[in-house]
Design a protein around this motif. Structure first.
Motif, short mmCIF file in Angstrom:
data_model
loop_
_atom_site.label_atom_id
_atom_site.label_comp_id
_atom_site.label_asym_id
_atom_site.label_seq_id
_atom_site.Cartn_x
_atom_site.Cartn_y
_atom_site.Cartn_z
N LEU A 54 0.83 -1.20 0.00
CA LEU A 54 0.00 0.00 0.00
C LEU A 54 0.87 1.25 0.00
N ALA A 55 1.96 1.24 0.76
CA ALA A 55 2.85 2.40 0.83
C ALA A 55 3.57 2.64 -0.49
N ILE A 56 3.89 1.57 -1.21
CA ILE A 56 4.61 1.70 -2.48
C ILE A 56 3.68 2.07 -3.63
N ALA A 57 2.39 1.72 -3.51
CA ALA A 57 1.43 1.89 -4.60
C ALA A 57 1.40 3.28 -5.21
N PRO A 58 1.36 4.39 -4.41
CA PRO A 58 1.29 5.72 -5.05
C PRO A 58 2.46 6.00 -5.98
N PHE A 59 3.64 5.55 -5.61
CA PHE A 59 4.83 5.86 -6.38
C PHE A 59 4.89 4.97 -7.63
N PHE A 60 4.37 3.76 -7.52
CA PHE A 60 4.23 2.90 -8.70
C PHE A 60 3.28 3.54 -9.71
N PHE A 61 2.14 4.03 -9.22
CA PHE A 61 1.16 4.63 -10.13
C PHE A 61 1.65 5.96 -10.69
N TRP A 62 2.35 6.76 -9.88
CA TRP A 62 2.90 8.01 -10.41
C TRP A 62 3.94 7.73 -11.49
N GLY A 63 4.81 6.74 -11.25
CA GLY A 63 5.83 6.42 -12.24
C GLY A 63 5.25 5.90 -13.53
N THR A 64 4.29 4.97 -13.43
CA THR A 64 3.68 4.42 -14.65
C THR A 64 2.78 5.44 -15.33
N ALA A 65 2.18 6.35 -14.55
CA ALA A 65 1.36 7.41 -15.18
C ALA A 65 2.23 8.33 -16.02
N MET A 66 3.46 8.58 -15.59
CA MET A 66 4.37 9.40 -16.39
C MET A 66 4.64 8.75 -17.74
N VAL A 67 4.79 7.41 -17.73
CA VAL A 67 5.00 6.69 -18.98
C VAL A 67 3.76 6.81 -19.87
N ALA A 68 2.58 6.65 -19.26
CA ALA A 68 1.33 6.73 -20.03
C ALA A 68 1.14 8.10 -20.65
N MET A 69 1.64 9.14 -19.98
CA MET A 69 1.41 10.51 -20.45
C MET A 69 2.47 11.02 -21.41
N LYS A 70 3.56 10.26 -21.58
CA LYS A 70 4.63 10.73 -22.46
C LYS A 70 4.14 10.98 -23.89
N GLY A 71 3.27 10.10 -24.37
CA GLY A 71 2.77 10.28 -25.72
C GLY A 71 1.63 11.27 -25.83
N VAL A 72 1.08 11.70 -24.68
CA VAL A 72 -0.08 12.59 -24.68
C VAL A 72 0.34 14.06 -24.68
N ILE A 73 1.45 14.37 -24.03
CA ILE A 73 1.86 15.77 -23.83
C ILE A 73 1.92 16.56 -25.14
N PRO A 74 2.48 16.00 -26.24
CA PRO A 74 2.54 16.80 -27.47
C PRO A 74 1.16 17.07 -28.09
N ASN A 75 0.13 16.33 -27.71
CA ASN A 75 -1.19 16.44 -28.34
C ASN A 75 -2.21 17.19 -27.50
N THR A 76 -1.78 17.76 -26.37
CA THR A 76 -2.70 18.51 -25.54
C THR A 76 -1.97 19.71 -24.97
N THR A 77 -2.56 20.39 -24.00
CA THR A 77 -1.95 21.57 -23.38
C THR A 77 -1.72 21.31 -21.89
N PRO A 78 -0.70 21.95 -21.31
CA PRO A 78 -0.30 21.60 -19.93
C PRO A 78 -1.37 21.87 -18.88
N LEU A 79 -2.02 23.04 -18.89
CA LEU A 79 -3.00 23.35 -17.86
C LEU A 79 -4.25 22.47 -17.98
N PHE A 80 -4.66 22.19 -19.22
CA PHE A 80 -5.80 21.29 -19.42
C PHE A 80 -5.47 19.90 -18.91
#
Length: 335
Positions: free
Chosen positions: A16-42
């Motif tokens: 449970l303690a490790i879970a947030p950091f696992f999800f934050w790390g994998t979310a960064m991977v998921a978002m790498k391809g999204v950043i060029p196609n959207t805007t930062p504040l949105f």
């Protein structure tokens, strides 16, 4: 039977303690391809508001009480400003203006600020082994995120030149990332005060909503084409970042932060780039250099030292006491 239950409980709480950091790390991977196609504040708003609604939905189903006092709402508002609006906006804008590696190093250095604030405000003892672990963690994430050429040049005796100007600093992504790191650190400490007047899970949900709405408003004024270039894969990646990288990760993290040792919990932030690199290697074929693998190893050692700092100190103290007793006994027998 009781021993097995205790082992299962320890294993569950560790995961449970490790879970947030696992999800934050994998979310960064998921978002790498999204950043060029959207805007930062949105993108920052999408990560917060829907996730906050999910957290509040879970809180309602589990019967958690809503804040009832003015002080509770005041602390939630401060929490929303610091860890919601400020952290996410600085982070999103900083990602546009700086490299992901350098940016992640600056962001993931926030355990140092948390350790200092926790020691000052709550009397948490860091100790020699804790400071050693924090130092190794900073070195580890630096090896992970900064260019190999910097370290190779330093090993070869070369100097790295940096051009500096105050105007450049004010417009730099590095400053924005530093502000994001400090915002998250102060927000992490703030949850201790928030939880005195409100349920931490409910407060986490509201702080995401109250912090995310201004980001959507600013996006409407300053940005355009926020979603016109997003395809199905992009929306799926954003959904993963929202549900797992925000709702679950933030809910678990701030619930634990309201009850756990903040220095030890925050030190697990060093795991975020490790997970990001590992899954980037698996899914995006990103290759880790030998220096990055060394950084991963140092990061894991640092987390062990920080979380076990009290046990290590007690064990060494016992060994020293035993050694002193043996020396005294030997001296007495010789007399």
């Amino acid at each position: 039977m009781e021993l097995n239950l205790r082992k299962s409980y320890i294993a569950w709480t560790s995961l449970l303690a490790i879970a947030p950091f696992f999800f934050w790390g994998t979310a960064m991977v998921a978002m790498k391809g999204v950043i060029p196609n959207t805007t930062p504040l949105f993108m920052a708003g999408v990560r917060l508001v829907p996730a906050g609604l999910l957290v509040l939905g879970y809180a309602a189903l589990s019967g958690r009480p809503q804040p009832k006092s003015g002080l509770g709402w005041l602390w939630i508002g401060i929490f929303a400003l610091l860890d919601g609006a400020m952290f996410q906006s600085f982070l999103a804008q900083g990602l546009v203006r700086t490299g992901a590696g350098l940016g992640s190093v600056i962001i993931d250095s926030q355990p140092l600020a948390v350790a200092l604030l926790s020691s000052w405000l709550f009397g948490e003892i860091i100790g020699l082994w804790g400071w050693l672990g924090l130092g190794l963690g900073i070195i580890g994430i630096s090896l992970i995120g900064l260019p190999d050429q910097w370290f190779i040049g330093l090993f070869q005796g070369e100097t790295i030149s940096f051009s500096f100007s105050w105007l450049g600093l004010l417009n730099s992504g590095e400053l924005l990332m530093l502000l994001a790191s400090l915002s998250m650190a102060v927000g992490t400490v703030t949850i201790r005060f928030v939880s005195r007047y409100a349920d931490p899970v409910v407060a986490t949900g509201w702080h995401m909503i109250l912090g995310g709405i201004p980001l959507f408003v600013l996006s409407g004024f300053w940005e355009s084409d926020q979603w016109s270039h997003l395809n199905l894969e992009g929306w799926l990646n954003l959904s993963y970042a929202t549900v797992f990288g925000s709702a679950i990760a933030y809910g678990v993290f701030f619930y634990l932060a309201s009850k756990s040792n903040l220095t030890s919990l925050s030190a697990l932030t060093f795991l975020t780039p490790v997970f990001a690199l590992t899954f980037g290697n698996l899914f995006l074929s990103e290759i880790l250099s030998p220096l990055q693998w060394l950084g991963v190893s140092l990061t894991l050692v640092s987390i062990y030292l920080i979380n076990q700092r009290e046990k290590i100190a007690q064990h060494l103290q016992k060994l020293q006491s035993s050694k002193d007793s043996s020396t005294l006994a030997e001296s007495t027998s010789n007399q």
